[in-house]
Enzyme design. Structure first.
Site, PDB file in Angstrom:
ATOM      1  N   GLU A  63       0.820  -1.210   0.000  1.00 41.83           N
ATOM      2  CA  GLU A  63       0.000   0.000   0.000  1.00 41.83           C
ATOM      3  C   GLU A  63       0.854   1.261   0.000  1.00 41.83           C
ATOM      4  O   GLU A  63       0.533   2.242  -0.669  1.00 41.83           O
ATOM      5  CB  GLU A  63      -0.950   0.001   1.200  1.00 41.83           C
ATOM      6  CG  GLU A  63      -2.050  -1.060   1.121  1.00 41.83           C
ATOM      7  CD  GLU A  63      -2.899  -0.934  -0.125  1.00 41.83           C
ATOM      8  OE1 GLU A  63      -2.970   0.169  -0.706  1.00 41.83           O
ATOM      9  OE2 GLU A  63      -3.491  -1.944  -0.532  1.00 41.83           O
ATOM     10  N   TYR A 146      -7.073   6.309   3.544  1.00 41.10           N
ATOM     11  CA  TYR A 146      -7.149   5.205   2.589  1.00 41.10           C
ATOM     12  C   TYR A 146      -6.328   3.995   3.041  1.00 41.10           C
ATOM     13  O   TYR A 146      -6.820   2.860   3.064  1.00 41.10           O
ATOM     14  CB  TYR A 146      -6.673   5.640   1.191  1.00 41.10           C
ATOM     15  CG  TYR A 146      -6.327   4.428   0.373  1.00 41.10           C
ATOM     16  CD1 TYR A 146      -7.332   3.627  -0.162  1.00 41.10           C
ATOM     17  CD2 TYR A 146      -4.998   4.011   0.222  1.00 41.10           C
ATOM     18  CE1 TYR A 146      -7.028   2.463  -0.837  1.00 41.10           C
ATOM     19  CE2 TYR A 146      -4.691   2.860  -0.452  1.00 41.10           C
ATOM     20  CZ  TYR A 146      -5.705   2.085  -0.989  1.00 41.10           C
ATOM     21  OH  TYR A 146      -5.410   0.935  -1.629  1.00 41.10           O
ATOM     22  N   ASP A 164     -10.236   4.786  -2.670  1.00 39.16           N
ATOM     23  CA  ASP A 164      -9.076   5.251  -3.421  1.00 39.16           C
ATOM     24  C   ASP A 164      -9.568   5.861  -4.730  1.00 39.16           C
ATOM     25  O   ASP A 164     -10.767   5.934  -4.988  1.00 39.16           O
ATOM     26  CB  ASP A 164      -8.099   4.097  -3.689  1.00 39.16           C
ATOM     27  CG  ASP A 164      -8.552   3.268  -4.852  1.00 39.16           C
ATOM     28  OD1 ASP A 164      -9.777   3.052  -4.973  1.00 39.16           O
ATOM     29  OD2 ASP A 164      -7.720   2.841  -5.655  1.00 39.16           O
TER      30      ASP A 164
END
Length: 318
Positions: A63, A146, A164
């Site tokens: 991520e 997020y 996102d």
DNA sequence: TATGCGTGGTC
DNA sequence: TGACCAAGCAT
């Protein structure tokens, strides 16, 4: 899991997978859940951070790397990173400069610094295990709304709205009926994302991954491939005749000649250097002295570069 | 909320 | 060919 035939377009038509779950139990007043998750079961990419062995740390590393960087460029760096630092403690034990060096040319190297800081925080505050709670994730360096939701959802299977740029675009089109979402995430988008989230935890996590993947592979920014879209017949934007985006265009980011470019050049030299770099070597990367000095000062201020005596510089050792 | 922050691929 | 785009975050 067995996927349903590609011809399945209505939730009621499926005889297996999640589509058999009654809409009332999934908060699916839209009829989007079944088609999207069925499509995902068949078309999801086999990405390393989606494999069970990736674990929460693998998900978190991915991520960080995927923030503003395409999958294709992340893949090789991700593999090397996890091989070298398979646990947060392994990264925390390294100098931050090693993280910056291993980051390579992924861009936005402050992310490498923050990932290193996050690993240290995980070691200190959570005994070396990536925390499960959204609030604890959010408190880590480099983890925003997020990323906290993504790790909680993808790594731990929790129920969170994962918003996102892909998901926002899918919702903007399929539900709101516009070509693009607003420039910045709005309260209305968060509310919509929560409303669309399946009640069931497992289904919610699957929905989050599926909507992201749909945005990444089919409902893309420039050339959406509606013929491959599992919800094309329900898409509000299509039903409205695909109206062009109105409102302010996104401010296009200039790069050539900016401090950002100079910072990139300076850091590239330092990444490749095995020993401290003299000022004169850094001076060679940019001929405008004021901007060059400003960029170098910025890197030092950000903790990406460590100044040494005698006008030498290196990646941070502490 | 607007802005700064890398890098490289695409059309 | 240059504008646009790519799983955001911090300030």
């Amino acid at each position: 899991m067995t996927s349903t035939p590609a011809t399945t377009t209505a939730p009621s038509a499926a005889t297996e997978t999640v589509s058999v779950v009654p809409a009332a139990e999934t908060a699916d007043g839209t009829g989007l859940h079944g088609p999207v998750t069925d499509w995902f079961a068949e078309h999801a990419r086999d990405l390393p951070w989606r494999r069970p062995e990736a674990g929460a740390w693998g998900v978190m590393v991915s991520e960080f790397m995927l923030q503003q960087t395409p999958v294709s460029r992340v893949l090789p760096v991700y593999e090397q990173w996890l091989a070298r630092w398979p646990r947060p403690a392994d990264l925390a034990a390294e100098a931050p400069g090693e993280a910056v060096r291993a980051w390579g040319r992924l861009g936005y190297p402050r992310r490498a610094l923050r990932l290193h800081a996050a690993a240290s925080a995980i070691q200190e505050r959570h005994g070396g295990d990536v925390p499960r709670e959204h609030a604890q994730l959010l408190a880590l360096p480099g983890v925003g709304e997020y990323t906290a939701a993504a790790v909680a959802s993808f790594a731990y299977g929790q129920r969170h709205a994962v918003l996102d740029t892909n998901v926002r675009r899918v919702f903007a089109r399929a539900v709101v009926g516009r070509q693009y979402p607003p420039n910045a995430t709005t309260a209305a988008e968060r509310k919509l994302a929560r409303a669309l989230l399946p009640r069931d935890e497992t289904l919610a996590a699957r929905w989050a991954a599926a909507t992201m993947e749909l945005g990444a592979l089919v409902c893309t920014a420039r050339g959406p491939e509606c013929v491959r879209c599992p919800i094309a017949t329900q898409c509000a934007w299509r039903l409205a005749g695909c109206p062009a985006h109105e409102g302010p265009a996104r401010r296009t980011q200039t790069y050539a000649g900016t401090d950002r470019q100079v910072r990139g050049k300076l850091l590239a030299v330092l990444r490749e250097a095995a020993s401290p770099v003299p000022q004169v070597v850094l001076d060679a990367v940019w001929d405008e002295p004021v901007q060059r000095a400003r960029a170098l000062d910025g890197l030092v201020a950000d903790g990406l570069v460590e100044p040494l005596s005698g006008g030498r510089y290196r990646l941070p050792q502490t």
